[in-house]
Design a protein around this motif. Structure first.
Motif, PDB file in Angstrom:
ATOM      1  N   ILE A 220      -2.268   4.280  -1.620  1.00 46.29           N
ATOM      2  CA  ILE A 220      -1.128   3.396  -1.391  1.00 46.29           C
ATOM      3  C   ILE A 220      -1.426   2.061  -2.070  1.00 46.29           C
ATOM      4  CG2 ILE A 220       0.332   2.271   0.341  1.00 46.29           C
ATOM      5  CD1 ILE A 220      -0.812   4.349   2.343  1.00 46.29           C
ATOM      6  N   THR A 221      -0.464   1.527  -2.795  1.00 48.23           N
ATOM      7  CA  THR A 221      -0.609   0.210  -3.414  1.00 48.23           C
ATOM      8  C   THR A 221       0.336  -0.758  -2.727  1.00 48.23           C
ATOM      9  OG1 THR A 221      -1.170   1.198  -5.545  1.00 48.23           O
ATOM     10  CG2 THR A 221      -0.476  -1.102  -5.561  1.00 48.23           C
ATOM     11  N   LEU A 222      -0.181  -1.930  -2.372  1.00 50.71           N
ATOM     12  CA  LEU A 222       0.567  -2.917  -1.598  1.00 50.71           C
ATOM     13  C   LEU A 222       0.647  -4.251  -2.337  1.00 50.71           C
ATOM     14  CD1 LEU A 222      -1.259  -2.344   1.820  1.00 50.71           C
ATOM     15  CD2 LEU A 222       0.898  -1.318   1.115  1.00 50.71           C
ATOM     16  N   ARG A 223       1.713  -4.962  -2.086  1.00 50.76           N
ATOM     17  CA  ARG A 223       1.862  -6.334  -2.580  1.00 50.76           C
ATOM     18  C   ARG A 223       2.021  -7.272  -1.389  1.00 50.76           C
ATOM     19  NH1 ARG A 223       6.156  -9.474  -2.859  1.00 50.76           N
ATOM     20  NH2 ARG A 223       7.558  -7.714  -2.492  1.00 50.76           N
ATOM     21  N   ASN A 224       1.201  -8.304  -1.339  1.00 52.32           N
ATOM     22  CA  ASN A 224       1.269  -9.228  -0.213  1.00 52.32           C
ATOM     23  C   ASN A 224       2.559 -10.046  -0.257  1.00 52.32           C
ATOM     24  OD1 ASN A 224       0.292 -12.316   0.786  1.00 52.32           O
ATOM     25  ND2 ASN A 224      -0.153 -10.611   2.138  1.00 52.32           N
ATOM     26  N   VAL A 225       3.263 -10.058   0.868  1.00 50.29           N
ATOM     27  CA  VAL A 225       4.474 -10.866   1.002  1.00 50.29           C
ATOM     28  C   VAL A 225       4.099 -12.262   1.483  1.00 50.29           C
ATOM     29  CG1 VAL A 225       6.690 -11.102   2.181  1.00 50.29           C
ATOM     30  CG2 VAL A 225       5.877  -8.835   1.466  1.00 50.29           C
ATOM     31  N   LYS A 226       3.288 -12.314   2.551  1.00 54.02           N
ATOM     32  CA  LYS A 226       2.804 -13.603   3.048  1.00 54.02           C
ATOM     33  C   LYS A 226       1.665 -13.338   4.018  1.00 54.02           C
ATOM     34  CE  LYS A 226       4.351 -18.163   4.452  1.00 54.02           C
ATOM     35  NZ  LYS A 226       5.515 -19.037   4.689  1.00 54.02           N
ATOM     36  N   SER A 227       0.733 -14.291   4.080  1.00 51.87           N
ATOM     37  CA  SER A 227      -0.407 -14.199   5.001  1.00 51.87           C
ATOM     38  C   SER A 227      -0.504 -15.458   5.826  1.00 51.87           C
ATOM     39  CB  SER A 227      -1.720 -13.982   4.226  1.00 51.87           C
ATOM     40  OG  SER A 227      -1.706 -12.747   3.535  1.00 51.87           O
ATOM     41  N   TRP A 228      -1.040 -15.304   7.025  1.00 50.60           N
ATOM     42  CA  TRP A 228      -1.262 -16.406   7.932  1.00 50.60           C
ATOM     43  C   TRP A 228      -2.707 -16.345   8.392  1.00 50.60           C
ATOM     44  CZ3 TRP A 228       2.729 -12.999   7.836  1.00 50.60           C
ATOM     45  CH2 TRP A 228       4.010 -13.513   7.568  1.00 50.60           C
ATOM     46  N   ASN A 229      -3.539 -17.266   7.890  1.00 50.71           N
ATOM     47  CA  ASN A 229      -4.971 -17.237   8.190  1.00 50.71           C
ATOM     48  C   ASN A 229      -5.362 -18.328   9.180  1.00 50.71           C
ATOM     49  OD1 ASN A 229      -5.501 -15.080   6.368  1.00 50.71           O
ATOM     50  ND2 ASN A 229      -5.358 -16.555   4.681  1.00 50.71           N
TER      51      ASN A 229
END
Length: 229
Positions: A220-229
């Motif tokens: 599966i290949t994914l593209r990050n939409v948004k992250s909260w660290n």
């Protein structure tokens, strides 16, 4: 000489295993044209709570997937077991229930899985926006992890790389382990692979060594939409 080799391997093992984490992942099938609303809901809820400092949250869109795969997005929580336990306590109550009801207007849950990393490397590159997951059904975990360790030494990666265990959830395909890597951009993801004879030999050796006790189940290949660290 043997002592030097032993120290090198021990140091390498410690570096790979440093700061292993646990994770929980919620698969979503988002209604066409509504991904923006899902992002707004996720961001509104998870920025309204004081989440544990060590937890990272990410929303990723599925780019490439096996045939018949219905999940379009993943919401992932990663950190220590203690911190994820604290976050779980915050994911409750009336506000959380309302958030879930709003999410169901635009999406449905396709899966809920959790697991843990066994080895990790290039930790500073975990935020790269493109990622890939290779899924395996493994009958002999020791062979799988040992061969992965050997591959990682001979086939260095430009992005974050980890191998891990799926401990809860999963699908009827029988996946039990995964390999996860990140890429700095789409071009890097497309061009990923052995770059010379040594790396190609290491990759073939890995495939041959695990073939009798492991089944490759897809990527599966994914593209990050948004992250909260």
């Amino acid at each position: 000489m043997k002592k030097i080799i032993f120290i090198f391997l021990l140091t390498f093992s410690i570096n790979l295993s440093a700061q292993n984490i646990v994770w929980e992942q919620v698969g979503l099938k988002v209604n066409q044209g509504t991904s923006g609303f899902v992002l707004e809901l996720v961001e509104a809820f998870y920025t309204s709570i004081e989440k544990p400092e060590g937890v990272a949250i990410s929303l990723d869109a599925v780019w490439y997937k096996p045939e018949g795969y219905e999940t379009t997005h993943y919401l992932t929580f990663a950190g220590s077991a203690e911190d994820l336990g604290k976050l779980r306590e915050l994911r409750s109550g009336e506000v959380y229930d309302n958030y879930n009801q709003d999410m169901l207007k635009f999406s449905k849950i396709t899966s809920i899985t959790s697991g843990s990393t066994i080895m990790r490397m290039n930790l500073d590159k975990g935020s790269y926006p493109i990622s890939q997951i290779w899924q395996f059904g493994v009958e002999d975990p020791q062979v799988f992890v040992n061969e992965f360790s050997s591959l990682a030494r001979s086939f260095p990666q430009d992005g974050y790389l980890s191998v891990g265990l799926i401990s809860h959830g999963g699908s009827s395909n029988g996946e039990s382990h995964y390999i996860y890597t990140t890429h700095k951009d789409y071009s890097s993801a497309l061009s990923w692979g052995p770059r010379n004879e040594k790396e190609q030999a290491a990759f073939i050796k890995f495939q041959q060594k695990i073939s009798s006790s492991s089944e490759y189940l897809g990527t599966i290949t994914l593209r990050n939409v948004k992250s909260w660290n």
